[in-house]
Design an enzyme around this catalytic site. Structure first.
Site, short mmCIF file in Angstrom:
data_model
loop_
_atom_site.label_atom_id
_atom_site.label_comp_id
_atom_site.label_asym_id
_atom_site.label_seq_id
_atom_site.Cartn_x
_atom_site.Cartn_y
_atom_site.Cartn_z
N HIS A 1 -16.26 -35.92 39.70
CA HIS A 1 -17.21 -35.75 40.80
C HIS A 1 -18.32 -36.79 40.70
O HIS A 1 -18.70 -37.18 39.61
CB HIS A 1 -17.79 -34.33 40.80
N GLY B 1 -5.96 -42.09 42.62
CA GLY B 1 -4.99 -41.46 41.72
C GLY B 1 -5.12 -42.06 40.33
O GLY B 1 -5.25 -43.28 40.18
N HIS C 1 -5.73 -38.87 48.91
CA HIS C 1 -7.12 -38.41 48.75
C HIS C 1 -7.95 -39.33 47.88
O HIS C 1 -9.15 -39.11 47.72
CB HIS C 1 -7.15 -36.99 48.21
#
Lengths: 487, 144
Positions: free
Chosen positions: A210, A413, A410
Site C-alpha cells: 500500500h 504484478g 490491476h
C-alpha cells in the site's frame, strides 16, 4: 508443490492469449485463458499461478473461462490477476478466496492544477506532510474512531457516509466505482471481531504494497481522454492504494471458515481449500455477499478519508484550499471484489457474480455505470506500477465487455519474492536509488521498502501494452513518481 | 525450541515451521509470524492472559485448522490491543481446541521498527503433520 514452475499446457490462441485447455485437469469446467505476450508468459510460467488459473476453472457455474490478466502471479487459491464470473442460475458460487483478504483493496487517483514545476521544489515537504498526517505502517490506527452505530453506517453507506460527515465533496462520490457504496451490505453478517479490528483503522494506509504517491504526467497517449480525466503533460497527480484493513481481513477469515463447511455440505470437489465457496443463492453465499459488501463500503470510506488527509496536507503546503488547487478525484476503483453484474454470454444477458482478485473493472464508453463525466471516453482504469518507474491511467474499451467481463489488470504484478528482493537490496539502498532519480521516499519500515523495490515487479508498461493490444483498455497517460509514502 | 524458515512465495510469505511437540510447533509458529511483522520486539512481558482458540465444529480433528485459529487469535490481539506474544505456557491441546497462558509485550509504533502487516494465515498449501520421529512440521502461507 507450491512455487514450482508451471509445466502444463499453455497454447497460444491469439495475439495476447494463452489457453490452458480444460483437459489439463479432470474437473475443470472451462478452459483457463491468460492474457500475456511472449515475454510475460515466460515470467508467468515461473510460478504456480497458471495452475491456480486451472484450479479456479473447477468452480461450479463458472462462465466462458477462468481468466487471468497479464499481471498474474501466484496467490492463494485464486491467482492474483484472476477474473471468474459465475452464473447463480446455473448453481454458480461465490468464493471469499476469489476476493481475497483485503476486500476492496483498490486505487484512487487525484488530479490537480499543480504542475511539475510547482511541486518539484516542494516534494520533500509534501511527502513529509503526508508521512506525518497519514497513519501508515504495521499496528497503526486510523484518524477517526467510529462508534458501533457509526460503524454500521460505514458498512451501509461507505464513502457516502464520510463525505456527508465533511470528509470530501459530493462529486467525489460520482467519481468512485459504485458511487462509493455497494447496495446490499449487511452489517449483521459481520462478526464482532471484524468490528473490533476495524473501528480504529478507518483512515489508515496499512503496510506492504500500500502506498501514497506524488506523480507527474510525463506522456499522454490519448489527448481527448486525458482532457476528460483532467490531466495534461507535466500536471501533477496523487495516488492512494489501500483497502479495508483489519475489518476486511476478518470478514474473509470468518467466511473462509463458513465456506469450508459449505463446500462439504454442497459436495464440491475442490483442488485447493482456499477456493472454498457456496452457491451465490445459498444462505452462506448471501451472508458472505452481505458481509463482503459491508467491507467493500468500509474500504471506500477508508480511501475517502485518506484523500481528505491528502487534501489537507496539500492545502497546508501550498497555503490554498483544496478547491483552489483543483484537487479533484479522477476515479476510485476496486481491484479485490465480487460484484453482481449483467454480462452477455452466448448471446444472452445474464446476471453474474464477477470475482476480480487483483483485477480492475474497465467498463467502456456508454456503459450506464460509467460516471456521466466519463461516459464518452470510458471508465478510468488506474494501474499503479512500481515506485521507481511509472504508473498508468487507461480507459475501458468494448473488448473488455466482450472478453473479460469488463475487467483488466490491476498493477505490474510481482516478479520476485519478498525474500529474494531483500537479498538483493537494502531499504537504505532503495531510498538512495530513488533519490538519485529525483524521487523522495519515506517508509515506516526499511525492510518493507526493500521488498517493494522496482526490480521486484514486472514492467507495468509491458502489462498495459498487452491490455491495449488485446483491445481491453486504452492507455491515456503515464505517471512518473516524484514522491512516495510506504507503510 | 523449534525452528522456522521462510520459503519463497511471489507475493506473500511462506513459512516452514518445525517443533518437537505440537505445543512447540504452535509456539514456534507464533514467533515465526510475528518475526515477519516486527524488526524490534518489546523488551518485556507486560500482560499475562489466557488464550483459547477453538476450531469450528466439524473441524475439531483437523490439526491444521487448530494452527490457523491459534495464529488468528494472536493476530487479533495484536491488531486490537497491540499485544505481542512472547512467552507461552500451554494448558491443554484437545480435539479442536488449544489453551495457553501467553505473556504479551506491548508494541509501540513509535519505538519498535516494523516490517510487514500480516493480513491472514491462508489455507493455500497448508499442511501440518507429525514426522515419523515424533516431531511436528507445518507449512503455510501468510497473506501480507
Amino acid at each position: 508443490m507450491p512455487g514450482e514452475a508451471f509445466t502444463g499446457p499453455l497454447e497460444k490462441v491469439g495475439d495476447c492469449k494463452y489457453r490452458i485447455p480444460k483437459s489439463y485437469k479432470p474437473g475443470m469446467r472451462v478452459d483457463g485463458l491468460i492474457y500475456a505476450d511472449e515475454v510475460l508468459i515466460e515470467q508467468i510460467r515461473r510460478d504456480n499461478a497458471p495452475d491456480q488459473v486451472a484450479n479456479v476453472a473447477f468452480l461450479p457455474g463458472i462462465q466462458k473461462a477462468s481468466l487471468a490478466m497479464p499481471d498474474i502471479h501466484w496467490g492463494y487459491g485464486f491467482p492474483i490477476g484472476g477474473v471468474a464470473a459465475m452464473d447463480p442460475a446455473e448453481g454458480g458460487v461465490i468464493s471469499p478466496g476469489g476476493v481475497g483478504y483485503d476486500i476492496n483493496c483498490g486505487v484512487r487517483a487525484i488530479r490537480s492544477d499543480l504542475t511539475r514545476e510547482d511541486v518539484q521544489p516542494r516534494v520533500e515537504q509534501i511527502v513529509t506532510e503526508f508521512f506525518t498526517r497519514v497513519p501508515c505502517g504495521v499496528g497503526e490506527g486510523g484518524t477517526v474512531t467510529f462508534s458501533p452505530s457509526e460503524m454500521r453506517r460505514v458498512c451501509l453507506e461507505g464513502a457516502r457516509y464520510v463525505v456527508r460527515r465533511g470528509h470530501g465533496w459530493e462529486e467525489d462520490l460520482e467519481r468512485t466505482e459504485a458511487g462509493g457504496c455497494i447496495e446490499g451490505a449487511d452489517p449483521d453478517a459481520v462478526s464482532k471481531r471484524a468490528y473490533d479490528r476495524g473501528k480504529d483503522q478507518v483512515g489508515s494506509l496499512g503496510a506492504g504494497n500500500h502506498f501514497l504517491e506524488v506523480q507527474a504526467v510525463d506522456e499522454i497517449f490519448d489527448e481527448r481522454a486525458a482532457e476528460a480525466l483532467g490531466v495534461a503533460k507535466d500536471s501533477v497527480t496523487f495516488m492512494i492504494h489501500c483497502g479495508s484493513r483489519g475489518f476486511g481481513h476478518q470478514v474473509c477469515d470468518d467466511y473462509i471458515k463458513t465456506m469450508r463447511g459449505a463446500a462439504r455440505k454442497y459436495g464440491f470437489d475442490l483442488p485447493d481449500q482456499q477456493l472454498c465457496c457456496a452457491p451465490v443463492e445459498s444462505e452462506e453465499g448471501q451472508q458472505y455477499l452481505g458481509a463482503m459488501r459491508a467491507a467493500a463500503n468500509y474500504a471506500w470510506a477508508n480511501r475517502q478519508l485518506l484523500m481528505a488527509l491528502v487534501r489537507e496536507a496539500l492545502s497546508r503546503v501550498f497555503g490554498k484550499p483544496a478547491e483552489r488547487l483543483g484537487l479533484r478525484l479522477i476515479y476510485d476503483v476496486a481491484h479485490n471484489i465480487a460484484k453482481m453484474e449483467t454480462h452477455t454470454v452466448d448471446g444472452r444477458e445474464r446476471l453474474l457474480c464477477v470475482h476480480r482478485k487483483g483485477a480492475t473493472r474497465a467498463f467502456p464508453a456508454g456503459h450506464a455505470e460509467v460516471p456521466r463525466v466519463y461516459r464518452d471516453v470510458g471508465q478510468p482504469v488506474i494501474i499503479p506500477g512500481d515506485m521507481g518507474r511509472y504508473s498508468f491511467l487507461l480507459v475501458g474499451l468494448p473488448g473488455a465487455m466482450e472478453e473479460t467481463f469488463g475487467s483488466v489488470c490491476h498493477g505490474a504484478g510481482r516478479a520476485m519474492s519478498r525474500t529474494e528482493a531483500t537479498r538483493r537490496v537494502s531499504g537504505e539502498q532503495v531510498r538512495r536509488d530513488l533519490a538519485a532519480k529525483g524521487i523522495v521516499a519515506m517508509a515506516r519500515s526499511w525492510k518493507g521498502l526493500a521488498e517493494e523495490y522496482s526490480g521486484a515487479y514486472k514492467d507495468v508498461a509491458e502489462v498495459v501494452q498487452v491490455v491495449e493490444r488485446a483491445g481491453l483498455a486504452r492507455r491515456v497517460c503515464r505517471l512518473r513518481p516524484l514522491g512516495v509514502v510506504k507503510g | 525450541m523449534g525452528t522456522f524458515t521462510v520459503f519463497d512465495h511471489t507475493a506473500d510469505i511462506g513459512l516452514d515451521v518445525q517443533g518437537r511437540s505440537l505445543e512447540d510447533l504452535l509456539e514456534t509458529a507464533a514467533r515465526a509470524v510475528f518475526d515477519q511483522m516486527l524488526e524490534d520486539w518489546p523488551d518485556k512481558v507486560e500482560v499475562l492472559d489466557e488464550v483459547r482458540a477453538a476450531a469450528m465444529p466439524g473441524l475439531a480433528g483437523d490439526t491444521a485448522e487448530l494452527l490457523v485459529v491459534w495464529l488468528q487469535e494472536l493476530l487479533y490481539r495484536f491488531e486490537t490491543g497491540r499485544l505481542v506474544p512472547m512467552t507461552f505456557e500451554f494448558g491443554g491441546i484437545g480435539p479442536g481446541e488449544v489453551r495457553a497462558t501467553v505473556g504479551f509485550g506491548r508494541f509501540e509504533p513509535c519505538r519498535h521498527r516494523t516490517r510487514l502487516a500480516v493480513k491472514a494465515v491462508t489455507y493455500h498449501g497448508l499442511d501440518v503433520h507429525r514426522e515419523p520421529d515424533g516431531a511436528w512440521r507445518a507449512r503455510f502461507i501468510l497473506d501480507v
